[in-house]
Structures are given as C-alpha cells and as structure tokens.
Enzyme design. Sequence first.
Site, PDB file in Angstrom:
ATOM      1  N   CYS A  65       7.836  30.541 -44.073  1.00  0.00           N
ATOM      2  CA  CYS A  65       8.627  29.460 -43.463  1.00  0.00           C
ATOM      3  C   CYS A  65       9.794  29.999 -42.646  1.00  0.00           C
ATOM      4  CB  CYS A  65       9.136  28.508 -44.539  1.00  0.00           C
ATOM      5  SG  CYS A  65      10.205  29.292 -45.750  1.00  0.00           S
ATOM      6  N   ARG A  72       7.376  22.979 -36.064  1.00  0.00           N
ATOM      7  CA  ARG A  72       8.434  22.127 -36.614  1.00  0.00           C
ATOM      8  C   ARG A  72       8.819  21.068 -35.575  1.00  0.00           C
ATOM      9  NH1 ARG A  72      11.651  24.172 -40.634  1.00  0.00           N
ATOM     10  NH2 ARG A  72      12.382  22.026 -40.666  1.00  0.00           N
ATOM     11  N   GLN A  92       9.119  21.149 -43.377  1.00  0.00           N
ATOM     12  CA  GLN A  92       8.532  22.491 -43.292  1.00  0.00           C
ATOM     13  C   GLN A  92       7.062  22.472 -43.692  1.00  0.00           C
ATOM     14  OE1 GLN A  92      10.094  25.637 -42.455  1.00  0.00           O
ATOM     15  NE2 GLN A  92       7.922  26.110 -42.343  1.00  0.00           N
ATOM     16  N   ARG A 149      20.542  17.844 -44.457  1.00  0.00           N
ATOM     17  CA  ARG A 149      20.243  19.056 -45.231  1.00  0.00           C
ATOM     18  C   ARG A 149      21.349  19.198 -46.264  1.00  0.00           C
ATOM     19  NH1 ARG A 149      18.301  25.041 -43.397  1.00  0.00           N
ATOM     20  NH2 ARG A 149      16.391  23.816 -43.233  1.00  0.00           N
ATOM     21  N   ASP A 161       8.222  32.564 -49.246  1.00  0.00           N
ATOM     22  CA  ASP A 161       9.553  32.092 -48.866  1.00  0.00           C
ATOM     23  C   ASP A 161      10.524  33.098 -49.497  1.00  0.00           C
ATOM     24  OD1 ASP A 161      11.838  30.611 -48.261  1.00  0.00           O
ATOM     25  OD2 ASP A 161      11.414  28.985 -49.667  1.00  0.00           O
ATOM     26  N   HIS A 217      11.342  20.502 -49.181  1.00  0.00           N
ATOM     27  CA  HIS A 217      11.509  20.784 -47.749  1.00  0.00           C
ATOM     28  C   HIS A 217      10.296  20.172 -47.034  1.00  0.00           C
ATOM     29  CE1 HIS A 217      12.967  22.464 -44.179  1.00  0.00           C
ATOM     30  NE2 HIS A 217      12.854  23.745 -44.399  1.00  0.00           N
TER      31      HIS A 217
HETATM   32  N1   CP Z   1      12.493  27.233 -42.228  1.00  0.00           N
HETATM   33  C1   CP Z   1      13.668  26.625 -42.034  1.00  0.00           C
HETATM   34  O1   CP Z   1      13.897  25.496 -42.459  1.00  0.00           O
HETATM   35  O2   CP Z   1      14.552  27.360 -41.324  1.00  0.00           O
HETATM   36  P1   CP Z   1      16.083  27.027 -41.060  1.00  0.00           P
HETATM   37  O3   CP Z   1      16.814  27.245 -42.362  1.00  0.00           O
HETATM   38  O4   CP Z   1      16.508  28.008 -40.014  1.00  0.00           O
HETATM   39  O5   CP Z   1      16.218  25.614 -40.598  1.00  0.00           O
HETATM   40  N1  NVA Z   2      13.874  28.123 -49.955  1.00  0.00           N
HETATM   41  C1  NVA Z   2      14.691  28.405 -48.793  1.00  0.00           C
HETATM   42  C2  NVA Z   2      14.098  27.786 -47.573  1.00  0.00           C
HETATM   43  C3  NVA Z   2      14.808  28.147 -46.312  1.00  0.00           C
HETATM   44  C4  NVA Z   2      14.219  27.482 -45.109  1.00  0.00           C
HETATM   45  C5  NVA Z   2      16.099  27.910 -49.037  1.00  0.00           C
HETATM   46  O1  NVA Z   2      16.264  26.811 -49.584  1.00  0.00           O
HETATM   47  O2  NVA Z   2      17.043  28.607 -48.661  1.00  0.00           O
END
Ligand code: CP
Ligand code: NVA
Length: 298
Positions: free
Chosen positions: A257, A285, A131, A101, A217, A128
């Site tokens: 999400c 997930r 997701q 990430r 989101d 993502h």
């Molecule tokens: N939706 C999602 O990716 O959540 P987290 O940021 O908690 O991993």
């Molecule tokens: N768009 C959001 C998604 C979180 C799961 C972010 O990148 O923070």
Amino acid sequence: MKNLLSIEQLSRAEMEDIFRVAALQKQNRGKNTEFPLRGQTWGLIFSKPSTRTRVSFEVGVRELGGGTIFLNPNDIQLGRGELIKDTARVLARMVHGAIIRTFAQADIEEFAEFSGMPTINALTDEEHPCQILADIFTFQEKRGSIAGKVVTFVGDGASNTARSWMFAAGKLDFELRLASPPKYQPDAESLKRAGENIVCQANLQEAARGADVLYTDIWVSMGQEGEEARREAELGPYWINQELVKLAKPEALVMHCLPAHRGQEIDDATLEANAQTIFDQSENRLHVQKAVLLAVSA
Ligand code: CP
Ligand code: NVA
C-alpha cells in the site's frame, strides 16, 4: 451509499459499483464534460500524515468539479478540545462532505452521525477502506475476478489494512491468509464478524504457498511509533523477499500500500521488481476514490 466508513459496512454490490465507475473514470480521465461536484467544497481533516490519500482526494474532488479545504486538526479548534460532534455540525453548515484521517474509528462514526453529510474514511486505526478498494481494483485489472483467489497478507495482521482486507474477503469470496505471529493476528470477535474466508497462519512459508497475491504494509503504523523496537523485533521474519515470492504462484502479484520501509516488510529488489503493480495501486487510489465521491454524493 451515504458514507464510506469501513469495508465492513459496505455491501458486495456497492463495491462492484465502485469498481465499475472507477474503471470508467480511469478510461475517461481528462475527457469528462460533466462535473458533478461543481459548486461544492469538501473538507479534508487529517490527524496523521499522508501523501497518496491527500493528493488523490484533492485532485479527485477537483477533477469532479469541486474544491477542497485541508484542515489540520492543530490549526482548527478540534485540536484545542472542541468536540467532534460540534465540529461536525459546524462544518456541515458550510461544506458538502468530509474526508477524514484519524485514530479511532468511533470518532469518524461520530462525525458522520452528527454532520449528516457524506463522510469518507481516509484511514483510521481500524480500517483503510479506500486503500483496499484500490488494491482489489488493481488486482482485478490485471488478473480478473478476485473470487476464489488467495491473498496472503504478510506482517501486522491486526493493522488497519489487514482488517479492511479481512472484511472484503467474505464479501468478494476470496481466501485471505494472515501471515503474522499470533500476537499480531486480529481479535477473535473481529475474525468472527469477518466470516469464514480468513486463515491465520503464523508459518509464513505455508501462508505464501500457492498464493495469487503477496501483500504487505509497514510494521509500525502511524500512532505506534513508541512500539517501534518491539515491533521490528517481533515482526522481523514476516517480510516479502525473493525467496518468499518463489513459493507463490508464478503469476502472483506482489502488492504494497506504501509508504514502504525497504529492508523491513519488503526488500528493495522485490519492491523494484514489482514497482509497476505497486505504483498502479497508488494511481488507482485516484480513480477509485472518484467513484467513491460520486457514490456518496449521489
Ligand atoms: N497508502 C496510503 O494511504 O498512503 P498515504 O499515507 O501517503 O496516504
Ligand atoms: N498501516 C499503515 C498504513 C499507511 C498507509 C498506517 O496506519 O500507518
């Protein structure tokens, strides 16, 4: 399938395989007698916070027989400037796969190239994919094939989640309406790459009319904290509430999400009324990512 770096790079057949295996993983959870990741260790390198992604991957790898090592970039030399290409080559000598990430999509591409080992995108600024695979799986569990359906994404249409939805639309033949102010719509080049199934629609009510899914989101993604006040002001009208839900099909799903910011992209009553679907997305997930782990490690 060696890596999962983006939905853009995934084929329809690969997505369908993931959904098929995920359904089996879900059905047979706790009953498996084979542990395909036995003896393996997977590294999780997370430069941004996470609840769902981290826990679902750590649990998923363990349920498949492997182990995980969580690497906070600030605790490893990456945080002190060691190059991604060097980090990748070191880790590839020790672990069996990486789940990353981070911010730039280019960084995860570079890691995959130099490590040569299975690499999974656990969220970047651009995509993502895990997701959106779980979200489509959730929709299809409840409503059947997503082909021909209308998904309305409400909020930041240029966000990572919106972009992953965008690349899925062409491949799985559904219409994606991005309900966002013009400034928050994806760039023309990305829209062109995604194909013809995307409609950018600044009129939120028009975008919601007759939709099969209302999806949202957060307005301020990780890394955009400095833009909070401006984003809240500019995205202010783009939220899902009970009035908006009435414009969608009666059987429409409201999806998020998570994490949610109640009172911003969704109101509390709407989230709670749709909690079953939204927390099913979270649970899925786990099952979908187990299918991804099996696909990239095959
Ligand atoms: N939706 C999602 O990716 O959540 P987290 O940021 O908690 O991993
Ligand atoms: N768009 C959001 C998604 C979180 C799961 C972010 O990148 O923070």
